[in-house]
Write a protein that holds these residues in place. Structure first.
Motif, PDB file in Angstrom:
ATOM      1  N   LEU A   1      -5.685  11.688  12.077  1.00  0.00           N
ATOM      2  CA  LEU A   1      -4.681  11.480  13.117  1.00  0.00           C
ATOM      3  C   LEU A   1      -4.640  12.704  14.014  1.00  0.00           C
ATOM      4  O   LEU A   1      -4.453  13.832  13.550  1.00  0.00           O
ATOM      5  CB  LEU A   1      -3.301  11.235  12.490  1.00  0.00           C
ATOM      6  CG  LEU A   1      -3.200  10.009  11.586  1.00  0.00           C
ATOM      7  CD1 LEU A   1      -1.821   9.944  10.948  1.00  0.00           C
ATOM      8  CD2 LEU A   1      -3.460   8.749  12.374  1.00  0.00           C
ATOM      9  N   GLU A   2      -4.827  12.464  15.296  1.00  0.00           N
ATOM     10  CA  GLU A   2      -4.778  13.562  16.260  1.00  0.00           C
ATOM     11  C   GLU A   2      -3.320  13.933  16.518  1.00  0.00           C
ATOM     12  O   GLU A   2      -2.463  13.054  16.635  1.00  0.00           O
ATOM     13  CB  GLU A   2      -5.437  13.128  17.577  1.00  0.00           C
ATOM     14  CG  GLU A   2      -6.902  12.764  17.439  1.00  0.00           C
ATOM     15  CD  GLU A   2      -7.749  13.925  16.960  1.00  0.00           C
ATOM     16  OE1 GLU A   2      -7.486  15.068  17.374  1.00  0.00           O
ATOM     17  OE2 GLU A   2      -8.675  13.683  16.169  1.00  0.00           O
TER      18      GLU A   2
ATOM     19  N   SER B   1       0.841  -1.195   0.000  1.00  0.00           N
ATOM     20  CA  SER B   1       0.000   0.000   0.000  1.00  0.00           C
ATOM     21  C   SER B   1       0.877   1.246   0.000  1.00  0.00           C
ATOM     22  O   SER B   1       2.006   1.235   0.481  1.00  0.00           O
ATOM     23  CB  SER B   1      -0.904   0.012   1.231  1.00  0.00           C
ATOM     24  OG  SER B   1      -1.825  -1.030   1.174  1.00  0.00           O
ATOM     25  N   ARG B   2       0.344   2.325  -0.542  1.00  0.00           N
ATOM     26  CA  ARG B   2       1.043   3.605  -0.541  1.00  0.00           C
ATOM     27  C   ARG B   2       0.427   4.487   0.545  1.00  0.00           C
ATOM     28  O   ARG B   2      -0.786   4.575   0.649  1.00  0.00           O
ATOM     29  CB  ARG B   2       0.918   4.265  -1.922  1.00  0.00           C
ATOM     30  CG  ARG B   2       1.645   3.466  -2.997  1.00  0.00           C
ATOM     31  CD  ARG B   2       1.325   3.920  -4.408  1.00  0.00           C
ATOM     32  NE  ARG B   2      -0.070   3.968  -4.794  1.00  0.00           N
ATOM     33  CZ  ARG B   2      -0.844   2.899  -5.057  1.00  0.00           C
ATOM     34  NH1 ARG B   2      -0.365   1.685  -4.937  1.00  0.00           N
ATOM     35  NH2 ARG B   2      -2.095   3.040  -5.441  1.00  0.00           N
ATOM     36  N   LEU B   3       1.284   5.128   1.323  1.00  0.00           N
ATOM     37  CA  LEU B   3       0.830   5.976   2.424  1.00  0.00           C
ATOM     38  C   LEU B   3       1.129   7.434   2.093  1.00  0.00           C
ATOM     39  O   LEU B   3       2.227   7.767   1.657  1.00  0.00           O
ATOM     40  CB  LEU B   3       1.539   5.593   3.721  1.00  0.00           C
ATOM     41  CG  LEU B   3       1.431   4.125   4.142  1.00  0.00           C
ATOM     42  CD1 LEU B   3       2.296   3.859   5.357  1.00  0.00           C
ATOM     43  CD2 LEU B   3      -0.004   3.764   4.428  1.00  0.00           C
ATOM     44  N   VAL B   4       0.148   8.297   2.327  1.00  0.00           N
ATOM     45  CA  VAL B   4       0.318   9.740   2.130  1.00  0.00           C
ATOM     46  C   VAL B   4      -0.143  10.413   3.412  1.00  0.00           C
ATOM     47  O   VAL B   4      -1.267  10.179   3.875  1.00  0.00           O
ATOM     48  CB  VAL B   4      -0.517  10.240   0.923  1.00  0.00           C
ATOM     49  CG1 VAL B   4      -0.372  11.747   0.774  1.00  0.00           C
ATOM     50  CG2 VAL B   4      -0.105   9.528  -0.350  1.00  0.00           C
ATOM     51  N   PHE B   5       0.726  11.244   3.995  1.00  0.00           N
ATOM     52  CA  PHE B   5       0.397  11.945   5.239  1.00  0.00           C
ATOM     53  C   PHE B   5       0.514  13.438   4.984  1.00  0.00           C
ATOM     54  O   PHE B   5       1.540  13.918   4.508  1.00  0.00           O
ATOM     55  CB  PHE B   5       1.342  11.503   6.355  1.00  0.00           C
ATOM     56  CG  PHE B   5       1.079  12.174   7.668  1.00  0.00           C
ATOM     57  CD1 PHE B   5      -0.109  11.955   8.345  1.00  0.00           C
ATOM     58  CD2 PHE B   5       2.006  13.039   8.216  1.00  0.00           C
ATOM     59  CE1 PHE B   5      -0.366  12.578   9.551  1.00  0.00           C
ATOM     60  CE2 PHE B   5       1.755  13.664   9.429  1.00  0.00           C
ATOM     61  CZ  PHE B   5       0.574  13.430  10.091  1.00  0.00           C
TER      62      PHE B   5
ATOM     63  N   GLY C   1      -0.087  15.805   7.453  1.00  0.00           N
ATOM     64  CA  GLY C   1       0.026  16.498   8.730  1.00  0.00           C
ATOM     65  C   GLY C   1      -1.207  16.354   9.599  1.00  0.00           C
ATOM     66  O   GLY C   1      -1.141  16.514  10.812  1.00  0.00           O
ATOM     67  N   GLU C   2      -2.352  16.060   9.010  1.00  0.00           N
ATOM     68  CA  GLU C   2      -3.588  15.889   9.771  1.00  0.00           C
ATOM     69  C   GLU C   2      -4.245  14.543   9.522  1.00  0.00           C
ATOM     70  O   GLU C   2      -4.882  13.990  10.408  1.00  0.00           O
ATOM     71  CB  GLU C   2      -4.575  17.005   9.430  1.00  0.00           C
ATOM     72  CG  GLU C   2      -4.123  18.367   9.890  1.00  0.00           C
ATOM     73  CD  GLU C   2      -5.142  19.448   9.568  1.00  0.00           C
ATOM     74  OE1 GLU C   2      -6.278  19.117   9.186  1.00  0.00           O
ATOM     75  OE2 GLU C   2      -4.791  20.637   9.701  1.00  0.00           O
ATOM     76  N   LYS C   3      -4.108  14.039   8.315  1.00  0.00           N
ATOM     77  CA  LYS C   3      -4.728  12.762   8.015  1.00  0.00           C
ATOM     78  C   LYS C   3      -3.785  11.906   7.179  1.00  0.00           C
ATOM     79  O   LYS C   3      -2.917  12.420   6.468  1.00  0.00           O
ATOM     80  CB  LYS C   3      -6.075  12.933   7.323  1.00  0.00           C
ATOM     81  CG  LYS C   3      -6.015  13.616   5.986  1.00  0.00           C
ATOM     82  CD  LYS C   3      -7.412  13.784   5.394  1.00  0.00           C
ATOM     83  CE  LYS C   3      -7.340  14.380   4.025  1.00  0.00           C
ATOM     84  NZ  LYS C   3      -7.412  15.796   3.927  1.00  0.00           N
ATOM     85  N   GLU C   4      -3.951  10.620   7.301  1.00  0.00           N
ATOM     86  CA  GLU C   4      -3.157   9.670   6.537  1.00  0.00           C
ATOM     87  C   GLU C   4      -4.073   8.957   5.553  1.00  0.00           C
ATOM     88  O   GLU C   4      -5.165   8.527   5.909  1.00  0.00           O
ATOM     89  CB  GLU C   4      -2.505   8.645   7.480  1.00  0.00           C
ATOM     90  CG  GLU C   4      -1.624   7.650   6.770  1.00  0.00           C
ATOM     91  CD  GLU C   4      -0.919   6.724   7.738  1.00  0.00           C
ATOM     92  OE1 GLU C   4       0.278   6.527   7.595  1.00  0.00           O
ATOM     93  OE2 GLU C   4      -1.606   6.191   8.639  1.00  0.00           O
ATOM     94  N   THR C   5      -3.642   8.844   4.323  1.00  0.00           N
ATOM     95  CA  THR C   5      -4.398   8.149   3.292  1.00  0.00           C
ATOM     96  C   THR C   5      -3.630   6.902   2.898  1.00  0.00           C
ATOM     97  O   THR C   5      -2.439   6.975   2.576  1.00  0.00           O
ATOM     98  CB  THR C   5      -4.615   9.059   2.066  1.00  0.00           C
ATOM     99  OG1 THR C   5      -5.296  10.248   2.502  1.00  0.00           O
ATOM    100  CG2 THR C   5      -5.450   8.368   1.014  1.00  0.00           C
ATOM    101  N   VAL C   6      -4.308   5.773   2.935  1.00  0.00           N
ATOM    102  CA  VAL C   6      -3.724   4.494   2.551  1.00  0.00           C
ATOM    103  C   VAL C   6      -4.353   4.098   1.222  1.00  0.00           C
ATOM    104  O   VAL C   6      -5.574   3.936   1.127  1.00  0.00           O
ATOM    105  CB  VAL C   6      -3.997   3.405   3.619  1.00  0.00           C
ATOM    106  CG1 VAL C   6      -3.345   2.090   3.217  1.00  0.00           C
ATOM    107  CG2 VAL C   6      -3.527   3.851   4.989  1.00  0.00           C
ATOM    108  N   LYS C   7      -3.526   3.963   0.192  1.00  0.00           N
ATOM    109  CA  LYS C   7      -4.001   3.585  -1.138  1.00  0.00           C
ATOM    110  C   LYS C   7      -3.486   2.188  -1.462  1.00  0.00           C
ATOM    111  O   LYS C   7      -2.280   1.959  -1.471  1.00  0.00           O
ATOM    112  CB  LYS C   7      -3.519   4.577  -2.196  1.00  0.00           C
ATOM    113  CG  LYS C   7      -4.039   5.984  -1.988  1.00  0.00           C
ATOM    114  CD  LYS C   7      -3.506   6.934  -3.033  1.00  0.00           C
ATOM    115  CE  LYS C   7      -4.021   8.344  -2.777  1.00  0.00           C
ATOM    116  NZ  LYS C   7      -3.564   9.292  -3.791  1.00  0.00           N
TER     117      LYS C   7
END
Length: 148
Positions: free
Chosen positions: A127-128, A35-39, A41-47
């Motif tokens: 993400l808090e 999976s590819r992860l994109v962050f 600063g506030e949320k993380e997206t898992v593709k």
């Protein structure tokens, strides 16, 4: 491609009321690569890229012929372009299987085949921010680090 209303129904129903119908069921999903992860600063997206095996069954009079026709329709340019438009593609289809069986004094006709589709699945997680961190070093010095 359009089908008459009520023709496609959920597969796992206690009682199916239509005499001719189609069921579509995702049988399995396999991840392709990591999976590819994109962050941000506030949320993380898992593709994730997946291959899903979808089982399509046709029931009723002339079910096997209807299944053969449906398989041909799924190979049409229009269907493939629509899938490509949403980031998917059909990569393979199984042979049509005649699964007609006798029930009581009559036969229930059924045709079935599997379609293998590649597609993306995206999950977004909030993400808090970490406000306070306790750090302990080898010298047992206790420090608080706070977010500025």
């Amino acid at each position: 491609m359009t089908l008459p209303k009520g023709t496609v129904v959920p597969q796992y129903q206690p009682e199916l009321k239509s005499k001719a119908f189609i069921t579509v069921n995702i049988v399995s999903q396999q991840e392709i690569g990591a999976s590819r992860l994109v962050f941000d600063g506030e949320k993380e997206t898992v593709k994730s890229s997946l291959i899903s095996m979808v089982s399509i069954s046709c029931y009723g009079k002339n079910a096997v012929e209807m299944t053969l026709k449906l398989k041909s329709i799924l190979q049409a340019t229009r269907v493939r372009e629509r899938l490509r438009g949403i980031g998917g593609a059909i990569i393979n289809m199984s042979d049509v299987r005649n699964l007609t069986y006798v029930l009581g004094a009559s036969a229930e006709e059924r045709g079935q085949f599997d379609v293998y589709i590649t597609h993306s699945h995206v999950t977004t997680l909030s993400l808090e921010p970490i406000e306070l961190v306790d750090i302990y070093t080898n010298n047992s010095i206790h420090q608080h680090i706070t977010k500025d």
